[in-house]
Design an enzyme around this catalytic site. Structure first.
Site, short mmCIF file in Angstrom:
data_model
loop_
_atom_site.label_atom_id
_atom_site.label_comp_id
_atom_site.label_asym_id
_atom_site.label_seq_id
_atom_site.Cartn_x
_atom_site.Cartn_y
_atom_site.Cartn_z
N CYS A 31 0.83 -1.21 0.00
CA CYS A 31 0.00 0.00 0.00
C CYS A 31 0.87 1.26 0.00
CB CYS A 31 -0.92 -0.02 1.22
SG CYS A 31 -1.82 1.51 1.51
N CYS A 77 -0.01 3.94 2.65
CA CYS A 77 0.42 3.49 3.98
C CYS A 77 1.85 3.93 4.24
CB CYS A 77 0.32 1.97 4.09
SG CYS A 77 -1.35 1.30 3.91
#
Length: 334
Positions: free
Chosen positions: A31, A34
């Site tokens: 991700c 993230c």
């Protein structure tokens, strides 16, 4: 390091139990957002972490799938704030400003709670517990719909059903015998015989792990003017029914199999708090909208039964099915 990397359900549940506030960062290695917000989260953690009070954690959702599913994580990153083991707030997405605002507000609340800690025993608003709460669960008594409570065979000269779920300390703790206030007590007693039938509706669907039952059976000195059969007893046998639409009649309960029947033994009662922790077959009490507690008998020969408090321990709120996880902020295919 300020941030704790979670490697098991047990580790996370232990942290929820030991720390007043917990922040969880659900992320995935693939991700991009993230990774972008990670430095912001790490910085907040280094500034605000306080052992056993504010704890910051990171949870790899791909590795800890049960935790991601349990807390309805549907996209990465997702930040969840817990207070006293219960979900308090969720921040979905890599928004540094929103994350900073939520966590700074959390830190402010934590500071205020420290100042108020000394007043916790004074009464209003406090939540009294007479037994330990199982790890990974919390007191969900605030989910009880007090307006819908029903209690059959109660002595009308004693307290009303809602006193059973009062968050304050029971007067029995202080040794006040009858504990009456303006003619009413802060506990309930049975009337014509020792049985009580308590209907407990919930405001949301809950999972029930255990029930704490508090009972301060009055001493002979407190009831010196009453016959022995009028001296109240503690409950002994309790039958539990779930998801009933109304309170059960006593004859009706005899014809319906209980989900579980428990016997509270004398050694189960805590001498200091007058409380017995009744652990349930957790798998039998999932998706519960109401409980019926049938107090069948007591631990003596009296025709009176006394109950001071009931606390419900478990998990509040419905758990949504695990859906397709998406990266918030990333376009499909990136």
């Amino acid at each position: 390091m300020s941030v704790i990397n979670i490697s098991s359900n047990e580790q996370f549940n232990n942290i929820l139990t030991s720390s007043r506030f917990v922040v969880a960062d659900f992320y995935a290695d693939w991700c991009g957002p993230c990774k972008a917000i990670a430095p912001v989260y790490d910085s907040l953690a280094s500034q605000l972490t306080r052992p056993n009070h504010i704890t910051f954690t990171k949870i790899n959702g791909d590795q800890q799938t049960e935790l991601a599913q349990a807390y309805s994580v549907r996209a990465y990153p997702t930040f969840i704030v817990f207070e006293n083991g219960r979900k308090k707030q969720t921040v979905a997405g890599a928004d540094p400003r929103q994350l900073n605002e939520v966590i700074q507000k959390l830190a402010s609340e934590a500071t205020k709670s420290d100042g108020a800690a000394g007043d916790a025993d004074s009464g209003a608003g406090s939540s009294w517990l007479g037994a330990t709460v199982a790890k990974g669960y919390s007191d969900i008594t605030d989910q009880v719909d007090a307006k819908g409570l029903e209690l059959l065979n109660r002595d009308n000269e004693r307290g009303e059903p809602r006193v059973l779920f009062d968050g304050g300390k029971p007067s029995g703790l202080s040794g006040k015998g009858k504990g009456k206030a303006e003619g009413k007590s802060d506990w309930v007693e049975s009337d014509t015989d020792e049985q009580l039938m308590l209907y407990i509706p919930f405001q949301s669907t809950v999972k029930v792990h255990s029930v704490h039952i508090t009972s301060f059976a009055a001493s002979g000195e407190d009831n010196e003017d009453e016959d022995d059969d009028e001296v109240p007893m503690r409950p002994k046998t309790v039958s539990l029914y779930s998801n009933r639409s109304h309170v059960l009649g006593f004859d009706e309960a005899d014809d319906i199999p209980a989900v579980q029947t428990v016997e509270i033994k004398p050694e189960d009662w805590d001498a200091k708090t007058g409380t017995a922790r009744v652990d349930l077959r957790f798998v039998k009490f999932q998706n519960v909208t109401s409980l019926v507690l049938f107090f069948v008998d007591g631990d003596g020969d009296s025709e009176k039964l006394r109950v001071d408090r009931v606390r419900i321990i478990g998990d509040a709120g419905e758990k949504r099915a695990m859906g397709k996880l998406e990266k918030i902020g990333d376009e499909p295919g990136e």
